[in-house]
Scaffold this active site. Structure first.
Site, PDB file in Angstrom:
ATOM      1  N   GLY A  16       0.806  -1.222   0.000  1.00  0.00           N
ATOM      2  CA  GLY A  16       0.000   0.000   0.000  1.00  0.00           C
ATOM      3  C   GLY A  16       0.837   1.269   0.000  1.00  0.00           C
ATOM      4  N   ASN A  90      -3.388  -7.085   4.957  1.00  0.00           N
ATOM      5  CA  ASN A  90      -2.760  -8.393   4.754  1.00  0.00           C
ATOM      6  C   ASN A  90      -3.755  -9.549   4.788  1.00  0.00           C
ATOM      7  OD1 ASN A  90      -2.737  -7.220   7.285  1.00  0.00           O
ATOM      8  ND2 ASN A  90      -1.222  -8.642   8.083  1.00  0.00           N
ATOM      9  N   LEU A 162       4.600  -5.784  -7.800  1.00  0.00           N
ATOM     10  CA  LEU A 162       5.929  -5.273  -7.445  1.00  0.00           C
ATOM     11  C   LEU A 162       6.689  -6.300  -6.620  1.00  0.00           C
ATOM     12  CD1 LEU A 162       6.199  -4.364  -4.196  1.00  0.00           C
ATOM     13  CD2 LEU A 162       4.760  -2.505  -4.960  1.00  0.00           C
ATOM     14  N   LYS A 219      -2.800 -13.379 -10.387  1.00  0.00           N
ATOM     15  CA  LYS A 219      -1.788 -13.006  -9.397  1.00  0.00           C
ATOM     16  C   LYS A 219      -1.243 -14.259  -8.708  1.00  0.00           C
ATOM     17  CE  LYS A 219       0.827 -11.039  -6.587  1.00  0.00           C
ATOM     18  NZ  LYS A 219       1.115  -9.895  -5.816  1.00  0.00           N
ATOM     19  N   LEU A 226       6.680 -18.167 -10.815  1.00  0.00           N
ATOM     20  CA  LEU A 226       8.007 -17.674 -10.433  1.00  0.00           C
ATOM     21  C   LEU A 226       8.644 -18.619  -9.416  1.00  0.00           C
ATOM     22  CD1 LEU A 226       7.182 -13.862 -10.111  1.00  0.00           C
ATOM     23  CD2 LEU A 226       8.686 -14.919 -11.818  1.00  0.00           C
ATOM     24  N   CYS A 275       5.031 -13.634   0.016  1.00  0.00           N
ATOM     25  CA  CYS A 275       4.026 -14.007  -0.988  1.00  0.00           C
ATOM     26  C   CYS A 275       4.076 -15.445  -1.487  1.00  0.00           C
ATOM     27  CB  CYS A 275       4.144 -13.065  -2.179  1.00  0.00           C
ATOM     28  SG  CYS A 275       3.638 -11.404  -1.740  1.00  0.00           S
ATOM     29  N   PHE A 337      15.052 -11.738   3.285  1.00  0.00           N
ATOM     30  CA  PHE A 337      14.697 -12.849   2.377  1.00  0.00           C
ATOM     31  C   PHE A 337      15.286 -12.650   0.988  1.00  0.00           C
ATOM     32  CE2 PHE A 337      11.373 -11.667  -0.699  1.00  0.00           C
ATOM     33  CZ  PHE A 337      11.012 -10.400  -0.254  1.00  0.00           C
ATOM     34  N   LYS A 338      15.714 -11.417   0.696  1.00  0.00           N
ATOM     35  CA  LYS A 338      16.447 -11.146  -0.542  1.00  0.00           C
ATOM     36  C   LYS A 338      17.216  -9.847  -0.321  1.00  0.00           C
ATOM     37  CE  LYS A 338      13.996  -9.163  -3.938  1.00  0.00           C
ATOM     38  NZ  LYS A 338      12.891  -8.763  -4.851  1.00  0.00           N
TER      39      LYS A 338
HETATM   40  C1  UDX Z   1      -0.163  -7.510   2.095  1.00  0.00           C
HETATM   41  C2  UDX Z   1      -0.367  -9.000   1.832  1.00  0.00           C
HETATM   42  O1  UDX Z   1       0.691  -9.703   2.458  1.00  0.00           O
HETATM   43  C3  UDX Z   1      -0.378  -9.339   0.391  1.00  0.00           C
HETATM   44  O2  UDX Z   1      -0.909 -10.606   0.191  1.00  0.00           O
HETATM   45  C4  UDX Z   1      -1.263  -8.453  -0.332  1.00  0.00           C
HETATM   46  O3  UDX Z   1      -1.082  -8.659  -1.706  1.00  0.00           O
HETATM   47  C5  UDX Z   1      -1.080  -6.999   0.022  1.00  0.00           C
HETATM   48  O4  UDX Z   1      -1.102  -6.791   1.430  1.00  0.00           O
HETATM   49  P1  UDX Z   1       2.025  -6.190   2.482  1.00  0.00           P
HETATM   50  O5  UDX Z   1       1.714  -4.790   2.112  1.00  0.00           O
HETATM   51  O6  UDX Z   1       3.405  -6.696   2.270  1.00  0.00           O
HETATM   52  O7  UDX Z   1       1.135  -7.184   1.662  1.00  0.00           O
HETATM   53  O8  UDX Z   1       1.525  -6.478   3.978  1.00  0.00           O
HETATM   54  P2  UDX Z   1       1.821  -5.669   5.276  1.00  0.00           P
HETATM   55  O9  UDX Z   1       3.114  -4.974   5.157  1.00  0.00           O
HETATM   56  O10 UDX Z   1       1.549  -6.589   6.409  1.00  0.00           O
HETATM   57  O11 UDX Z   1       0.694  -4.516   5.266  1.00  0.00           O
HETATM   58  C6  UDX Z   1      -0.637  -4.677   5.555  1.00  0.00           C
HETATM   59  C7  UDX Z   1      -1.093  -3.479   6.389  1.00  0.00           C
HETATM   60  O12 UDX Z   1      -2.501  -3.527   6.553  1.00  0.00           O
HETATM   61  C8  UDX Z   1      -0.484  -3.418   7.791  1.00  0.00           C
HETATM   62  O13 UDX Z   1       0.188  -2.198   7.975  1.00  0.00           O
HETATM   63  C9  UDX Z   1      -1.691  -3.555   8.717  1.00  0.00           C
HETATM   64  O14 UDX Z   1      -1.573  -2.808   9.908  1.00  0.00           O
HETATM   65  C10 UDX Z   1      -2.810  -3.035   7.842  1.00  0.00           C
HETATM   66  N1  UDX Z   1      -4.153  -3.494   8.245  1.00  0.00           N
HETATM   67  C11 UDX Z   1      -4.390  -4.795   8.470  1.00  0.00           C
HETATM   68  C12 UDX Z   1      -5.185  -2.558   8.367  1.00  0.00           C
HETATM   69  O15 UDX Z   1      -4.978  -1.358   8.190  1.00  0.00           O
HETATM   70  N2  UDX Z   1      -6.439  -3.013   8.696  1.00  0.00           N
HETATM   71  C13 UDX Z   1      -6.694  -4.315   8.956  1.00  0.00           C
HETATM   72  O16 UDX Z   1      -7.833  -4.670   9.277  1.00  0.00           O
HETATM   73  C14 UDX Z   1      -5.627  -5.245   8.831  1.00  0.00           C
HETATM   74  C1  UDX Z   2       7.381 -11.685  -5.483  1.00  0.00           C
HETATM   75  C2  UDX Z   2       7.054 -11.467  -6.963  1.00  0.00           C
HETATM   76  O1  UDX Z   2       8.278 -11.382  -7.706  1.00  0.00           O
HETATM   77  C3  UDX Z   2       6.232 -10.199  -7.155  1.00  0.00           C
HETATM   78  O2  UDX Z   2       5.850 -10.055  -8.517  1.00  0.00           O
HETATM   79  C4  UDX Z   2       4.990 -10.293  -6.275  1.00  0.00           C
HETATM   80  O3  UDX Z   2       4.226  -9.105  -6.376  1.00  0.00           O
HETATM   81  C5  UDX Z   2       5.369 -10.534  -4.830  1.00  0.00           C
HETATM   82  O4  UDX Z   2       6.176 -11.713  -4.727  1.00  0.00           O
HETATM   83  P1  UDX Z   2       9.151 -10.695  -3.791  1.00  0.00           P
HETATM   84  O5  UDX Z   2       8.722 -11.814  -2.910  1.00  0.00           O
HETATM   85  O6  UDX Z   2       9.200  -9.312  -3.241  1.00  0.00           O
HETATM   86  O7  UDX Z   2       8.210 -10.614  -5.075  1.00  0.00           O
HETATM   87  O8  UDX Z   2      10.634 -11.005  -4.338  1.00  0.00           O
HETATM   88  P2  UDX Z   2      11.231 -11.928  -5.509  1.00  0.00           P
HETATM   89  O9  UDX Z   2      12.245 -11.118  -6.213  1.00  0.00           O
HETATM   90  O10 UDX Z   2      10.198 -12.553  -6.334  1.00  0.00           O
HETATM   91  O11 UDX Z   2      12.026 -13.041  -4.697  1.00  0.00           O
HETATM   92  C6  UDX Z   2      11.358 -14.033  -3.930  1.00  0.00           C
HETATM   93  C7  UDX Z   2      12.352 -15.006  -3.363  1.00  0.00           C
HETATM   94  O12 UDX Z   2      12.915 -15.827  -4.379  1.00  0.00           O
HETATM   95  C8  UDX Z   2      13.533 -14.365  -2.644  1.00  0.00           C
HETATM   96  O13 UDX Z   2      13.811 -15.084  -1.456  1.00  0.00           O
HETATM   97  C9  UDX Z   2      14.659 -14.509  -3.639  1.00  0.00           C
HETATM   98  O14 UDX Z   2      15.930 -14.499  -3.039  1.00  0.00           O
HETATM   99  C10 UDX Z   2      14.330 -15.851  -4.258  1.00  0.00           C
HETATM  100  N1  UDX Z   2      14.915 -16.066  -5.589  1.00  0.00           N
HETATM  101  C11 UDX Z   2      14.572 -15.246  -6.620  1.00  0.00           C
HETATM  102  C12 UDX Z   2      15.765 -17.141  -5.798  1.00  0.00           C
HETATM  103  O15 UDX Z   2      16.072 -17.899  -4.886  1.00  0.00           O
HETATM  104  N2  UDX Z   2      16.270 -17.345  -7.069  1.00  0.00           N
HETATM  105  C13 UDX Z   2      15.947 -16.536  -8.120  1.00  0.00           C
HETATM  106  O16 UDX Z   2      16.433 -16.796  -9.234  1.00  0.00           O
HETATM  107  C14 UDX Z   2      15.084 -15.453  -7.892  1.00  0.00           C
END
Ligand code: UDX
Ligand code: UDX
Length: 458
Positions: A16, A90, A162, A219, A226, A275, A337-338
């Protein structure tokens, strides 16, 4: 300047926050507000220390915050005042009841839908940004349109693709924007409103529209594909280690086939992040729900190989280090994680660190961005874990060094000096294959890469 659109995002997380910052940055004519139930998070979005580290994000937030980007905890006001509402709360894996450990926990989503219903005084377009199981939009629409005030709600699916660490680049020039809508007159009108927002900076041909279920499913499938590539190359890395083939050479040869392509073929200790695992579990659960057992098993295997890869890494260490890690000091380079993120959600490093603690090793964690999260992730182990930011300092006096995150700074260390500061024989386990293995071997290290023959002095 007159405000052309009033946009709200509920959920100021990794998705967000950066997404709304980009909309505010590209569209000064819109007013964008991000709200969250977590006051501390909002306070950090309003401070100089943002809750999310992303290269390039600070600059964008600095330019837009207070101008047309606002962070707040006042959710009712946000709902009342805005017409377009993104929801990126989330959707963790359910930990209880039916589908525990697999299905997505939709309670935050449903709570948010009910809040929207409660505070809305005019029609709204509600956009699913969170990754959700197929058909969630239908449930949301039913909840929203159950009101007795005659307010119309349109629900769209607009998944975010992203990746962390490259969020700003991905948002600025996405491969595609996907918008799913109902194929009714109102649904298509809502869709066009969202298309118009993205068209401020994304070329039209990259804005795909589809029906709402295809969008939700795409999605999950993108992430599953991937992750599947990583598990495929990781599975082959095990075979390489048995056959003296080199996984980097295999992946280069395979990836040069233009039908396959070179990306996401780096063998590693396994994928992490918030994810991949969650979305595959979700996909598997959906398949099981529809009785597609074979399909469910197929995707579940991607997760099995990922766990297997982490186990293999630990077993390689134990075998190499004379079948005991007890009281040995082991340095972990990287906990995120990366690279380029401080996020440690589902990081393979958590699993590796915990396994090492179980083996009674003394663990030293080093990471340029993730030490705060690492401390929280390992707090309950109550074990002898120390946290040292400087990589060379962290390795001092250790029996082994493990590369767990592909941070660039690890490539440019003084390995000669590090080797001399370590216990002998000194071991190096490169879980990301980023170091110069020959050079480290020549210095004196016993080197264990992933998917390549080890280089040892024994
Ligand atoms: C999250 C999910 O993990 C992912 O599957 C989805 O695609 C997008 O939302 P991310 O933004 O990485 O991704 O999650 P996170 O950083 O945990 O952010 C979610 C936010 O929502 C938190 O800041 C949390 O406090 C907020 N939230 C949660 C609310 O504002 N209201 C709620 O009821 C629950
Ligand atoms: C992923 C998707 O790429 C993105 O499109 C989606 O919106 C959210 O989930 P993210 O989890 O942020 O994004 O990172 P990503 O770059 O996909 O890496 C995921 C994991 O795979 C990491 O732990 C990375 O280190 C690992 N990875 C990636 C490998 O081990 N080998 C590779 O070749 C590429």
């Amino acid at each position: 300047m007159t405000v052309e659109k009033r946009i709200l995002c509920i959920g100021a997380g990794y998705v967000g926050g950066p997404t709304m910052a980009m909309i505010a940055h590209k569209c000064p004519q819109y007013r964008v507000t991000v709200v969250d139930i977590n006051g501390e998070r909002i306070a950090r979005w309003n401070s100089d220390r943002l809750p999310v580290f992303e290269p390039g994000l600070d600059e964008i937030v600095r330019d837009t915050r207070g101008r047309n980007l606002f962070f707040s905890t006042d959710i009712p006001k946000g709902i009342a005042e805005n017409d377009i509402i993104f929801v990126s709360v989330n959707t963790p894996t359910k930990t209880f009841g039916v589908g525990a450990g697999m299905a997505a926990d939709l309670r935050y989503w449903e709570m948010t839908a009910r809040e929207i219903l409660k505070y809305a005084k005019s029609p709204k377009i509600v956009i699913e940004k969170s990754t959700l199981p197929v058909k969630t939009a239908l449930a949301m629409e039913r909840i929203l349109n159950s009101n007795h005030h005659g307010i119309a709600f349109d629900v769209l699916s607009n998944p975010e693709f992203l990746a962390e660490g490259s969020a700003v680049r991905d948002l600025e020039s996405p491969d595609r924007i996907l918008i799913g809508s109902e194929q009714t007159e109102e649904g298509l009108r809502a869709r066009d409103t969202l298309v118009e927002i993205y068209a401020n900076w994304v070329p039209r041909e990259k804005i795909l529209t589809s029906n709402i279920w295809s969008s939700e499913l795409s999605k999950l499938v993108s992430n599953a594909f991937l992750a599947q590539r990583i598990s495929s190359i990781n599975a082959i890395s095990a075979l390489c280690e048995k056959t003296d083939a080199d996984v980097t050479e295999v992946s280069r040869a395979v990836g040069m086939d233009s039908r396959i392509g070179p990306k996401f073929l780096n063998a590693s200790i396994g994928f992490g992040g918030s994810c991949f695992k969650k979305d595959i579990l979700n996909l598997v659960y959906l398949c099981q729900h529809y009785g597609l057992t074979e399909v469910a098993d197929y995707w579940n295997a991607v997760l099995r190989i990922n766990d297997y890869q982490k186990d293999r890494f630990i077993l390689t260490m134990i075998n190499a280090m004379f079948h005991t890690l007890s009281d040995k000091k082991i340095c972990l380079w990287g906990f995120a994680f990366k690279a380029d993120t401080g996020d440690t959600r589902e990081s393979p490093a958590i699993y590796i660190a915990r396994r090492l603690v179980e083996e009674n090793a003394r663990v030293v964690v080093s990471d340029p961005r993730a030490l705060e999260n690492a401390r929280a992730d390992l707090r309950d182990t109550g074990a002898d874990v120390s946290y040292v930011e400087d990589p060379a300092e962290a390795a001092r006096g250790c029996h082994a060094l493990c590369v767990l995150t592909e941070w660039d700074l690890y490539r440019h260390q003084d390995f000669e000096k590090i080797y001399h500061s370590m216990e002998k024989p000194a071991f190096l386990f490169d879980g990301r294959n980023i170091l110069d293995h020959e050079m480290c071997f020549d210095i004196g290290f016993n080197v264990y890469p992933i998917g390549k023959p080890p280089l040892t002095h024994f």
